[in-house]
Design an enzyme around this catalytic site. Structure first.
Site, PDB file in Angstrom:
ATOM      1  N   ASN A  11       1.010  -1.049  -0.124  1.00 21.07           N
ATOM      2  CA  ASN A  11      -0.225   0.212   0.041  1.00 21.07           C
ATOM      3  C   ASN A  11       1.194   1.402  -0.232  1.00 21.07           C
ATOM      4  O   ASN A  11       1.664   1.442   0.906  1.00 21.07           O
ATOM      5  CB  ASN A  11      -1.063   0.211   1.254  1.00 21.07           C
ATOM      6  CG  ASN A  11      -2.143   1.111   1.562  1.00 21.07           C
ATOM      7  OD1 ASN A  11      -1.502   2.067   0.390  1.00 21.07           O
ATOM      8  ND2 ASN A  11      -2.026   0.661   2.666  1.00 21.07           N
ATOM      9  N   LYS A  13       0.054   4.290  -0.543  1.00 23.34           N
ATOM     10  CA  LYS A  13      -0.887   5.488   1.063  1.00 23.34           C
ATOM     11  C   LYS A  13      -0.529   6.620   0.156  1.00 23.34           C
ATOM     12  O   LYS A  13      -0.799   6.535  -1.112  1.00 23.34           O
ATOM     13  CB  LYS A  13       0.064   5.649   2.432  1.00 23.34           C
ATOM     14  CG  LYS A  13      -0.451   4.122   2.357  1.00 23.34           C
ATOM     15  CD  LYS A  13       0.369   4.636   3.962  1.00 23.34           C
ATOM     16  CE  LYS A  13      -0.244   2.539   5.084  1.00 23.34           C
ATOM     17  NZ  LYS A  13       0.124   2.704   6.628  1.00 23.34           N
ATOM     18  N   HIS A  97      -9.482  -0.055   5.680  1.00 20.69           N
ATOM     19  CA  HIS A  97      -8.149   0.290   5.868  1.00 20.69           C
ATOM     20  C   HIS A  97      -8.452   1.535   6.642  1.00 20.69           C
ATOM     21  O   HIS A  97      -9.296   2.053   7.332  1.00 20.69           O
ATOM     22  CB  HIS A  97      -7.346   0.839   4.566  1.00 20.69           C
ATOM     23  CG  HIS A  97      -5.297   1.578   5.548  1.00 20.69           C
ATOM     24  ND1 HIS A  97      -5.485   2.608   6.181  1.00 20.69           N
ATOM     25  CD2 HIS A  97      -4.598   0.590   5.394  1.00 20.69           C
ATOM     26  CE1 HIS A  97      -4.637   2.502   6.846  1.00 20.69           C
ATOM     27  NE2 HIS A  97      -3.480   0.612   6.308  1.00 20.69           N
ATOM     28  N   GLU A 168      -4.405  -6.315  11.005  1.00 19.21           N
ATOM     29  CA  GLU A 168      -3.975  -4.687  10.946  1.00 19.21           C
ATOM     30  C   GLU A 168      -4.050  -4.387  12.362  1.00 19.21           C
ATOM     31  O   GLU A 168      -4.937  -3.430  12.229  1.00 19.21           O
ATOM     32  CB  GLU A 168      -3.576  -3.921   9.426  1.00 19.21           C
ATOM     33  CG  GLU A 168      -3.417  -4.222   8.511  1.00 19.21           C
ATOM     34  CD  GLU A 168      -2.960  -3.360   7.503  1.00 19.21           C
ATOM     35  OE1 GLU A 168      -1.183  -3.320   6.798  1.00 19.21           O
ATOM     36  OE2 GLU A 168      -3.823  -2.478   6.478  1.00 19.21           O
ATOM     37  N   GLY A 174       2.423   2.037  10.893  1.00 21.91           N
ATOM     38  CA  GLY A 174       3.507   2.677  10.641  1.00 21.91           C
ATOM     39  C   GLY A 174       4.439   2.720  12.202  1.00 21.91           C
ATOM     40  O   GLY A 174       4.833   3.824  12.524  1.00 21.91           O
ATOM     41  N   SER A 213       3.707  -2.689  10.267  1.00 25.24           N
ATOM     42  CA  SER A 213       4.991  -2.682  10.512  1.00 25.24           C
ATOM     43  C   SER A 213       5.508  -3.883  10.303  1.00 25.24           C
ATOM     44  O   SER A 213       7.030  -4.555  11.207  1.00 25.24           O
ATOM     45  CB  SER A 213       5.820  -2.414  12.061  1.00 25.24           C
ATOM     46  OG  SER A 213       5.007  -1.382  12.460  1.00 25.24           O
TER      47      SER A 213
HETATM   48  P1  PGA Z   1       2.917  -0.221   7.658  1.00 28.95           P
HETATM   49  O1  PGA Z   1       1.665  -0.130   6.905  1.00 28.95           O
HETATM   50  O2  PGA Z   1       3.504  -1.513   7.129  1.00 28.95           O
HETATM   51  O3  PGA Z   1       3.906   1.350   7.486  1.00 28.95           O
HETATM   52  O4  PGA Z   1       2.606   0.011   8.884  1.00 28.95           O
HETATM   53  C1  PGA Z   1       0.570  -1.207   7.223  1.00 28.95           C
HETATM   54  C2  PGA Z   1      -0.323  -0.803   6.251  1.00 28.95           C
HETATM   55  O5  PGA Z   1      -1.237   0.931   6.355  1.00 28.95           O
HETATM   56  O6  PGA Z   1      -0.739  -1.344   5.426  1.00 28.95           O
END
Ligand code: PGA
Length: 255
Positions: A11, A13, A97, A168, A174, A213
């Site tokens: 993703n 974003k 999400h 998630e 993040g 993460s």
């Molecule tokens: P991240 O995000 O891997 O940066 O923690 C995961 C996500 O939002 O799908």
């Protein structure tokens, strides 16, 4: 029951800078990934670059929208419809999400409408669920996840092959904080049980991704956990070599 084919989603974003996107596309095109027979690999670019990226990488990856409108078409400023995506050749979308749920205040009812529109128009769905830290700390995790999944239960029963579930934990997205192996194991097992209750044998084969993460150095140990059928990756999906390593982690033997 054999282990479902792994699935990894990246993703991107809200990273919209064309130089970054072009460099990433080029790197992804030139990086070796496991074959399509081994694993389904998806990328979800920002909508600004979705069609360009689709054109460039559709032969190598599944390409998804990060979100889809709950409306069919018409006077809905800023929305991208499921029919519009499909007519442009995009066949996948993320829905639910946590950033949509939190930053944009989207309720479970909105997720249901979006999912209906996606399915009616022939899209496949990566349906995201997850609990906040306070929900985890007050032992509400499964209640929260079941409530999020229950809104689409009928659709899961009717179109099981069109869904991938992404678990998630919001507190892990993040942050660099990853749940313990036990927490992931227990949660994925409980999600699997619920899916089997709802969808019988189709619930056995539905992919359940872990997201939050995920990095090249932790993907393999997470993938060994039973009922982890792949990943949804945010930050680490912006580096082609690292993303390929995460995808390669799905070749490791399951526990
Ligand atoms: P991240 O995000 O891997 O940066 O923690 C995961 C996500 O939002 O799908």
């Amino acid at each position: 029951m054999s282990v479902p084919k792994p699935f990894v989603g990246g993703n991107w974003k809200c990273f919209n800078n064309p130089e970054q996107v072009n460099a990433l596309v080029e790197a992804l095109a030139n990086t070796e990934f496991l074959s399509k027979d081994q694993v389904d690999v998806l990328i979800a670019p920002t909508s600004l670059h979705l069609l360009t990226v689709h054109k460039q990488l559709n032969n190598k990856f599944l390409v998804a929208a990060q979100d889809v409108s709950q409306f069919t078409e018409g006077a809905y400023t800023g929305s991208i419809s499921a029919a519009g995506l499909k007519s442009c050749g995009v066949e996948w979308t993320l829905i639910g999400h946590s950033e949509r749920r939190t930053c944009f205040g989207e309720s479970d009812a909105v997720q249901l409408e979006k999912t209906k529109k996606a399915l009616e128009n022939g899209l496949n769905v990566v349906f995201c669920i997850g609990e906040t830290l306070s929900e985890r700390q007050s032992n509400e995790t499964m209640n929260v996840l079941i409530k999020q999944m229950a809104v689409v239960a009928e659709l899961l029963q009717k179109f099981p092959e069109r869904f991938v579930i992404a678990y998630e934990p919001v507190w892990s997205i993040g942050t660099g904080v990853v749940p313990t192996q036990e927490q992931i194991r227990d949660t994925h097992l409980d999600i699997r049980k619920w899916l089997v209750e709802q969808c019988k044998e189709n619930g056995e084969g539905m992919r359940i991704l872990y997201g939050g993460s995920v990095k090249p150095n932790n993907a393999e140990s997470i993938y060994t956990i039973p009922h982890v059928n792949g990943f949804l990756v945010g930050g680490a999906a912006l580096d082609a070599a690292g993303y390929a390593k995460i995808v390669a982690a799905t070749a490791v033997a399951k526990l």
